[in-house]
Design a protein around this motif. Sequence first.
Motif, mmCIF file in Angstrom:
data_model
loop_
_atom_site.group_PDB
_atom_site.id
_atom_site.type_symbol
_atom_site.label_atom_id
_atom_site.label_comp_id
_atom_site.label_asym_id
_atom_site.label_seq_id
_atom_site.Cartn_x
_atom_site.Cartn_y
_atom_site.Cartn_z
ATOM 1 N N ILE A 191 27.377 15.731 33.978
ATOM 2 C CA ILE A 191 27.160 17.123 34.373
ATOM 3 C C ILE A 191 25.697 17.461 34.627
ATOM 4 O O ILE A 191 25.385 18.577 35.046
ATOM 5 N N GLY A 192 24.789 16.508 34.384
ATOM 6 C CA GLY A 192 23.370 16.780 34.566
ATOM 7 C C GLY A 192 23.018 17.392 35.919
ATOM 8 O O GLY A 192 22.394 18.461 35.984
ATOM 9 N N PRO A 193 23.381 16.743 37.028
ATOM 10 C CA PRO A 193 23.058 17.332 38.326
ATOM 11 C C PRO A 193 23.647 18.720 38.532
ATOM 12 O O PRO A 193 22.999 19.595 39.129
ATOM 13 N N GLU A 194 24.855 18.958 38.021
ATOM 14 C CA GLU A 194 25.482 20.275 38.188
ATOM 15 C C GLU A 194 24.746 21.367 37.414
ATOM 16 O O GLU A 194 24.506 22.459 37.947
ATOM 17 N N ILE A 195 24.396 21.107 36.169
ATOM 18 C CA ILE A 195 23.716 22.154 35.408
ATOM 19 C C ILE A 195 22.323 22.410 35.970
ATOM 20 O O ILE A 195 21.811 23.529 35.876
ATOM 21 N N ILE A 196 21.722 21.390 36.565
ATOM 22 C CA ILE A 196 20.417 21.593 37.197
ATOM 23 C C ILE A 196 20.535 22.562 38.363
ATOM 24 O O ILE A 196 19.778 23.534 38.470
ATOM 25 N N MET A 237 22.914 24.692 39.003
ATOM 26 C CA MET A 237 23.345 26.006 38.540
ATOM 27 C C MET A 237 22.160 26.799 37.988
ATOM 28 O O MET A 237 21.990 27.988 38.282
ATOM 29 N N ALA A 238 21.358 26.136 37.177
ATOM 30 C CA ALA A 238 20.189 26.803 36.613
ATOM 31 C C ALA A 238 19.210 27.200 37.712
ATOM 32 O O ALA A 238 18.641 28.297 37.696
ATOM 33 N N TRP A 239 19.018 26.314 38.664
ATOM 34 C CA TRP A 239 18.102 26.602 39.776
ATOM 35 C C TRP A 239 18.598 27.780 40.606
ATOM 36 O O TRP A 239 17.821 28.672 40.971
ATOM 37 N N ALA A 240 19.892 27.816 40.883
ATOM 38 C CA ALA A 240 20.451 28.896 41.705
ATOM 39 C C ALA A 240 20.298 30.254 41.015
ATOM 40 O O ALA A 240 20.226 31.289 41.688
ATOM 41 N N ARG A 241 20.235 30.251 39.673
ATOM 42 C CA ARG A 241 20.049 31.499 38.927
ATOM 43 C C ARG A 241 18.575 31.883 38.805
ATOM 44 O O ARG A 241 18.246 32.889 38.177
ATOM 45 N N GLY A 242 17.703 31.058 39.355
ATOM 46 C CA GLY A 242 16.274 31.337 39.288
ATOM 47 C C GLY A 242 15.626 30.933 37.985
ATOM 48 O O GLY A 242 14.478 31.291 37.711
ATOM 49 N N ALA A 243 16.345 30.137 37.167
ATOM 50 C CA ALA A 243 15.845 29.788 35.840
ATOM 51 C C ALA A 243 14.876 28.606 35.844
ATOM 52 O O ALA A 243 14.192 28.368 34.849
ATOM 53 N N LEU A 244 14.808 27.862 36.947
ATOM 54 C CA LEU A 244 13.922 26.705 36.989
ATOM 55 C C LEU A 244 12.567 27.022 37.603
ATOM 56 O O LEU A 244 11.633 26.217 37.510
ATOM 57 N N ARG A 277 25.705 16.662 46.318
ATOM 58 C CA ARG A 277 27.075 16.623 45.796
ATOM 59 C C ARG A 277 27.245 17.624 44.657
ATOM 60 O O ARG A 277 28.283 18.291 44.546
ATOM 61 N N ALA A 278 26.221 17.759 43.816
ATOM 62 C CA ALA A 278 26.292 18.708 42.715
ATOM 63 C C ALA A 278 26.343 20.146 43.213
ATOM 64 O O ALA A 278 27.080 20.984 42.676
ATOM 65 N N LEU A 279 25.574 20.446 44.252
ATOM 66 C CA LEU A 279 25.611 21.785 44.849
ATOM 67 C C LEU A 279 27.015 22.111 45.353
ATOM 68 O O LEU A 279 27.533 23.215 45.151
ATOM 69 N N ALA A 280 27.629 21.134 46.006
ATOM 70 C CA ALA A 280 28.981 21.339 46.525
ATOM 71 C C ALA A 280 29.977 21.544 45.383
ATOM 72 O O ALA A 280 30.852 22.416 45.448
ATOM 73 N N ALA A 281 29.836 20.747 44.318
ATOM 74 C CA ALA A 281 30.744 20.865 43.173
ATOM 75 C C ALA A 281 30.613 22.228 42.504
ATOM 76 O O ALA A 281 31.588 22.778 41.988
ATOM 77 N N ALA A 282 29.397 22.771 42.524
ATOM 78 C CA ALA A 282 29.159 24.070 41.903
ATOM 79 C C ALA A 282 29.448 25.229 42.845
ATOM 80 O O ALA A 282 29.280 26.396 42.468
ATOM 81 N N GLY A 283 29.884 24.911 44.071
ATOM 82 C CA GLY A 283 30.192 25.956 45.041
ATOM 83 C C GLY A 283 28.962 26.657 45.585
ATOM 84 O O GLY A 283 29.023 27.836 45.968
ATOM 85 N N LEU A 284 27.853 25.934 45.656
ATOM 86 C CA LEU A 284 26.595 26.517 46.120
ATOM 87 C C LEU A 284 26.227 25.949 47.483
ATOM 88 O O LEU A 284 26.105 24.728 47.641
ATOM 89 N N GLN A 285 26.071 26.787 48.450
ATOM 90 C CA GLN A 285 25.676 26.358 49.785
ATOM 91 C C GLN A 285 24.173 26.577 49.945
ATOM 92 O O GLN A 285 23.716 27.569 50.511
ATOM 93 N N GLY A 301 31.830 17.288 37.824
ATOM 94 C CA GLY A 301 32.387 17.485 39.154
ATOM 95 C C GLY A 301 33.289 18.687 39.305
ATOM 96 O O GLY A 301 33.782 18.961 40.399
ATOM 97 N N ARG A 302 33.488 19.453 38.239
ATOM 98 C CA ARG A 302 34.403 20.592 38.291
ATOM 99 C C ARG A 302 33.697 21.936 38.443
ATOM 100 O O ARG A 302 34.356 22.963 38.583
ATOM 101 N N GLY A 303 32.370 21.929 38.357
ATOM 102 C CA GLY A 303 31.645 23.178 38.499
ATOM 103 C C GLY A 303 31.822 24.128 37.334
ATOM 104 O O GLY A 303 31.594 25.329 37.474
ATOM 105 N N ARG A 304 32.218 23.606 36.175
ATOM 106 C CA ARG A 304 32.510 24.456 35.013
ATOM 107 C C ARG A 304 31.517 24.268 33.873
ATOM 108 O O ARG A 304 31.637 24.908 32.834
ATOM 109 N N ALA A 305 30.540 23.397 34.046
ATOM 110 C CA ALA A 305 29.579 23.143 32.973
ATOM 111 C C ALA A 305 28.671 24.354 32.768
ATOM 112 O O ALA A 305 28.434 25.137 33.689
#
Length: 344
Positions: free
Chosen positions: A19-24, A26-33, A47-55, A322-326
């Motif tokens: 889940i490392g790439p996904e949480i990265i 997700m955190a970046w998209a929220r402005g936390a990084l 691939r992580a962006l796609a899994a998290a539903g982020l375009q 890969g589920r975008g739920r982390a």
Amino acid sequence: MNDSRALPLLVTMGDPCGIGPEIIVMAWARGALGRAVVCGDAQVMRRALAAAGLQRPVACIDSPVDVAMVPDNALPVWQPPGLPVGSHLLPWGQVAASAGAAAACCIEAAVGEVMAGRASAIVTAPIHKEALAAAGVSFPGHTEMLQALAARHAGQAEPPPVRMMLANDELRVVLVTIHVSLRRAIELLDLPGIVQTLRITHAAVQRFGIARPRIAVAGLNPHAGEGGLFGDEEQRIIGPAIAAARAEGIDATGPYAPDTVFMRARDAQGHPGEFDVVVAMTHDHGLIPVKYLGVEQGVNVTLGLPFVRTSPDHGTAFDLAGRGRADPASLVTAVRMARRLSGG
């Protein structure tokens, strides 16, 4: 000397199958990084962006210091030299030697950057120990690998003494021994090692802004040995180590019964903690109480390195990959703490 506030913070991608790439992302998209740079594989991050539903686009940069040229809407990724190719084709949630090799490559490259003064600190996403071993990496975890890499880059024959601290808003715990069997951990306990832990802990907690940290030392045995009835380690090595540290001006007390000292140290609403940090003798003695309070807010800090390193308080969570739920909360906290400790 470089101003750490002007240097990028590096976030290693961790195991590409976890889940490392996904949480990265997700955190970046929220402005936390902020303007942190991902040290990893651009395709894995896509691939992580796609899994998290982020375009969102990924911007590949030649060096972490080039992050200033990346648009705010693009994820800055630095692909280190020698990074194995094809990690984005590996199945989610499975152990793979090439995934372990990719994770190790990113860690090594990040250490090189921070030791060269081109990065302010390192935040490491979770790695998988089996994948590392399958890749031929001889270290059992992040801590030991970072310790060896720091020595190599500094040209030192011996690695610096380091300790693991796990911390959240309510409790800080530092370990004397870490990734060894319980039997081996007990064999490794000695007076010099405990005194060294207390010195490292004292200096580290001072960096949190506490001028005179109150350090509670947990015993090893039930009831802290009950005067020698349940074991003599408290009388033979732990107590004398506390006395030696106190003679150096360190405010260490104990040994306290390990089944109650963490409750006394917990600093919660309506319950001010009696201590600023607890030193525990073994891995599970110390980490179970912190993790029970919630892994989503826990941060792992490696004390004693010549640079700041933090990481989330959880593993690769292959079952969620890969589920975008982390949940990126622990990573966000790790980034915030790394910035605080590095001045960045």
